[in-house]
Design a protein around this motif. Structure first.
Motif, PDB file in Angstrom:
ATOM      1  N   CYS A  92     -52.259 -20.083 -52.585  1.00  0.00           N
ATOM      2  CA  CYS A  92     -52.840 -20.947 -51.550  1.00  0.00           C
ATOM      3  C   CYS A  92     -53.940 -21.824 -52.121  1.00  0.00           C
ATOM      4  CB  CYS A  92     -53.348 -20.112 -50.382  1.00  0.00           C
ATOM      5  SG  CYS A  92     -52.016 -19.414 -49.388  1.00  0.00           S
ATOM      6  N   GLU A  93     -54.738 -21.295 -53.030  1.00  0.00           N
ATOM      7  CA  GLU A  93     -55.782 -22.095 -53.674  1.00  0.00           C
ATOM      8  C   GLU A  93     -55.153 -23.238 -54.468  1.00  0.00           C
ATOM      9  OE1 GLU A  93     -58.180 -19.373 -55.972  1.00  0.00           O
ATOM     10  OE2 GLU A  93     -58.814 -18.296 -54.163  1.00  0.00           O
ATOM     11  N   THR A  94     -54.071 -22.947 -55.193  1.00  0.00           N
ATOM     12  CA  THR A  94     -53.376 -23.982 -55.960  1.00  0.00           C
ATOM     13  C   THR A  94     -52.789 -25.026 -55.023  1.00  0.00           C
ATOM     14  OG1 THR A  94     -52.874 -22.418 -57.740  1.00  0.00           O
ATOM     15  CG2 THR A  94     -51.515 -24.413 -57.619  1.00  0.00           C
ATOM     16  N   ILE A  95     -52.167 -24.589 -53.947  1.00  0.00           N
ATOM     17  CA  ILE A  95     -51.587 -25.517 -52.967  1.00  0.00           C
ATOM     18  C   ILE A  95     -52.674 -26.401 -52.369  1.00  0.00           C
ATOM     19  CG2 ILE A  95     -50.467 -25.659 -50.706  1.00  0.00           C
ATOM     20  CD1 ILE A  95     -48.842 -23.116 -51.568  1.00  0.00           C
ATOM     21  N   ARG A  96     -53.815 -25.831 -52.027  1.00  0.00           N
ATOM     22  CA  ARG A  96     -54.921 -26.619 -51.450  1.00  0.00           C
ATOM     23  C   ARG A  96     -55.459 -27.634 -52.465  1.00  0.00           C
ATOM     24  NH1 ARG A  96     -53.742 -25.825 -46.420  1.00  0.00           N
ATOM     25  NH2 ARG A  96     -54.275 -23.810 -45.581  1.00  0.00           N
ATOM     26  N   ARG A  97     -55.541 -27.238 -53.731  1.00  0.00           N
ATOM     27  CA  ARG A  97     -55.992 -28.183 -54.764  1.00  0.00           C
ATOM     28  C   ARG A  97     -55.011 -29.337 -54.898  1.00  0.00           C
ATOM     29  NH1 ARG A  97     -57.436 -26.208 -60.298  1.00  0.00           N
ATOM     30  NH2 ARG A  97     -58.183 -28.331 -60.442  1.00  0.00           N
ATOM     31  N   ILE A  98     -53.711 -29.018 -54.833  1.00  0.00           N
ATOM     32  CA  ILE A  98     -52.692 -30.072 -54.899  1.00  0.00           C
ATOM     33  C   ILE A  98     -52.825 -30.984 -53.683  1.00  0.00           C
ATOM     34  CG2 ILE A  98     -50.208 -30.564 -54.847  1.00  0.00           C
ATOM     35  CD1 ILE A  98     -49.848 -27.976 -56.562  1.00  0.00           C
ATOM     36  N   ILE A 149     -53.428 -34.943 -53.831  1.00  0.00           N
ATOM     37  CA  ILE A 149     -52.482 -35.872 -53.193  1.00  0.00           C
ATOM     38  C   ILE A 149     -53.241 -36.824 -52.275  1.00  0.00           C
ATOM     39  CG2 ILE A 149     -50.636 -36.044 -51.448  1.00  0.00           C
ATOM     40  CD1 ILE A 149     -49.479 -35.191 -54.104  1.00  0.00           C
ATOM     41  N   LEU A 150     -54.151 -36.288 -51.474  1.00  0.00           N
ATOM     42  CA  LEU A 150     -54.931 -37.127 -50.560  1.00  0.00           C
ATOM     43  C   LEU A 150     -55.821 -38.108 -51.325  1.00  0.00           C
ATOM     44  CD1 LEU A 150     -55.773 -34.505 -47.802  1.00  0.00           C
ATOM     45  CD2 LEU A 150     -54.134 -36.411 -47.649  1.00  0.00           C
ATOM     46  N   GLN A 151     -56.395 -37.660 -52.438  1.00  0.00           N
ATOM     47  CA  GLN A 151     -57.207 -38.555 -53.266  1.00  0.00           C
ATOM     48  C   GLN A 151     -56.338 -39.638 -53.897  1.00  0.00           C
ATOM     49  OE1 GLN A 151     -60.722 -38.558 -53.647  1.00  0.00           O
ATOM     50  NE2 GLN A 151     -60.103 -40.571 -54.331  1.00  0.00           N
ATOM     51  N   LEU A 152     -55.160 -39.261 -54.370  1.00  0.00           N
ATOM     52  CA  LEU A 152     -54.220 -40.230 -54.937  1.00  0.00           C
ATOM     53  C   LEU A 152     -53.841 -41.267 -53.883  1.00  0.00           C
ATOM     54  CD1 LEU A 152     -52.294 -41.155 -57.220  1.00  0.00           C
ATOM     55  CD2 LEU A 152     -50.645 -39.473 -56.351  1.00  0.00           C
ATOM     56  N   LYS A 153     -53.573 -40.815 -52.679  1.00  0.00           N
ATOM     57  CA  LYS A 153     -53.237 -41.715 -51.570  1.00  0.00           C
ATOM     58  C   LYS A 153     -54.361 -42.720 -51.353  1.00  0.00           C
ATOM     59  CE  LYS A 153     -52.264 -41.585 -46.590  1.00  0.00           C
ATOM     60  NZ  LYS A 153     -52.048 -40.698 -45.435  1.00  0.00           N
ATOM     61  N   GLU A 154     -55.604 -42.242 -51.268  1.00  0.00           N
ATOM     62  CA  GLU A 154     -56.754 -43.128 -51.070  1.00  0.00           C
ATOM     63  C   GLU A 154     -56.904 -44.115 -52.225  1.00  0.00           C
ATOM     64  OE1 GLU A 154     -58.663 -43.665 -48.354  1.00  0.00           O
ATOM     65  OE2 GLU A 154     -57.149 -42.342 -47.484  1.00  0.00           O
ATOM     66  N   ASN A 155     -56.746 -43.628 -53.450  1.00  0.00           N
ATOM     67  CA  ASN A 155     -56.870 -44.498 -54.623  1.00  0.00           C
ATOM     68  C   ASN A 155     -55.818 -45.598 -54.604  1.00  0.00           C
ATOM     69  OD1 ASN A 155     -58.978 -42.908 -55.494  1.00  0.00           O
ATOM     70  ND2 ASN A 155     -57.782 -41.855 -57.069  1.00  0.00           N
ATOM     71  N   LEU A 156     -54.586 -45.236 -54.251  1.00  0.00           N
ATOM     72  CA  LEU A 156     -53.517 -46.237 -54.214  1.00  0.00           C
ATOM     73  C   LEU A 156     -53.721 -47.224 -53.072  1.00  0.00           C
ATOM     74  CD1 LEU A 156     -50.441 -44.012 -55.125  1.00  0.00           C
ATOM     75  CD2 LEU A 156     -51.515 -45.784 -56.539  1.00  0.00           C
ATOM     76  N   LEU A 157     -54.197 -46.752 -51.929  1.00  0.00           N
ATOM     77  CA  LEU A 157     -54.491 -47.655 -50.816  1.00  0.00           C
ATOM     78  C   LEU A 157     -55.606 -48.630 -51.205  1.00  0.00           C
ATOM     79  CD1 LEU A 157     -54.314 -45.261 -47.735  1.00  0.00           C
ATOM     80  CD2 LEU A 157     -52.811 -47.211 -48.210  1.00  0.00           C
ATOM     81  N   PHE A 158     -56.639 -48.143 -51.869  1.00  0.00           N
ATOM     82  CA  PHE A 158     -57.741 -48.981 -52.316  1.00  0.00           C
ATOM     83  C   PHE A 158     -57.245 -50.022 -53.309  1.00  0.00           C
ATOM     84  CE2 PHE A 158     -61.146 -49.979 -55.316  1.00  0.00           C
ATOM     85  CZ  PHE A 158     -62.097 -50.488 -54.441  1.00  0.00           C
TER      86      PHE A 158
END
Length: 144
Positions: free
Chosen positions: A114-120, A124-133
């Motif tokens: 679960c810790e690994t899944i949460r880190r992923i 993913i959310l950070q990647l999404k924000e970076n790509l949107l920016f």
């Protein structure tokens, strides 16, 4: 404008990269297309990952058609993200690459999984924000 194509790579394409592909499709389908692959095949996706992704997100990776794939099964991609397998990944043509440095939770407790899944999920959310920016910046430059 076409969506960015991302490949998540780890050795067996059975756990971390499969989780990243599933979460990418679930959390950012409007921003990027995602794929996963490995340098070796496994018979099936890690069953702990399958079970926990169903419990945590309602995502059935197997029903969605996810399965272990090799690098040569991928379409051309813009970005490559390796999971942190501590091996030298073969060259895969792309515009950019990064390594997420994630430990393999295979054989560990549900808590570690679960810790690994949460880190992923966070990545993913950070990647999404970076790509949107990046997309917004690119569009602004076109109009200036």
């Amino acid at each position: 404008m076409s969506k960015t194509k991302i490949a998540f790579i780890c050795v067996h394409n059975s756990c971390r990269s499969q989780i990243a592909e599933a979460l990418g499709r679930h959390l950012a389908p409007e921003v990027f297309e995602c794929y996963s692959a490995g340098t070796e095949l496994k018979n099936c996706i890690n069953q702990d990952a399958v079970r926990l992704m169903k419990e945590l997100y309602g995502i059935d990776m197997e029903a969605e058609g996810q399965h272990s794939k090799l690098l040569e099964d991928l379409p051309p991609v813009d970005g490559v993200i390796t999971m942190g397998c501590n091996v030298q990944c073969p060259f895969l043509p792309c515009k950019w690459r990064e390594d997420w440095g994630l430990e393999d939770p295979t054989g560990q407790t549900d808590q570690v999984f679960c810790e690994t899944i949460r880190r992923i999920e966070e990545k993913i959310l950070q990647l999404k924000e970076n790509l949107l920016f990046t997309t917004r910046e690119s569009l602004l430059r076109e109009y200036i």
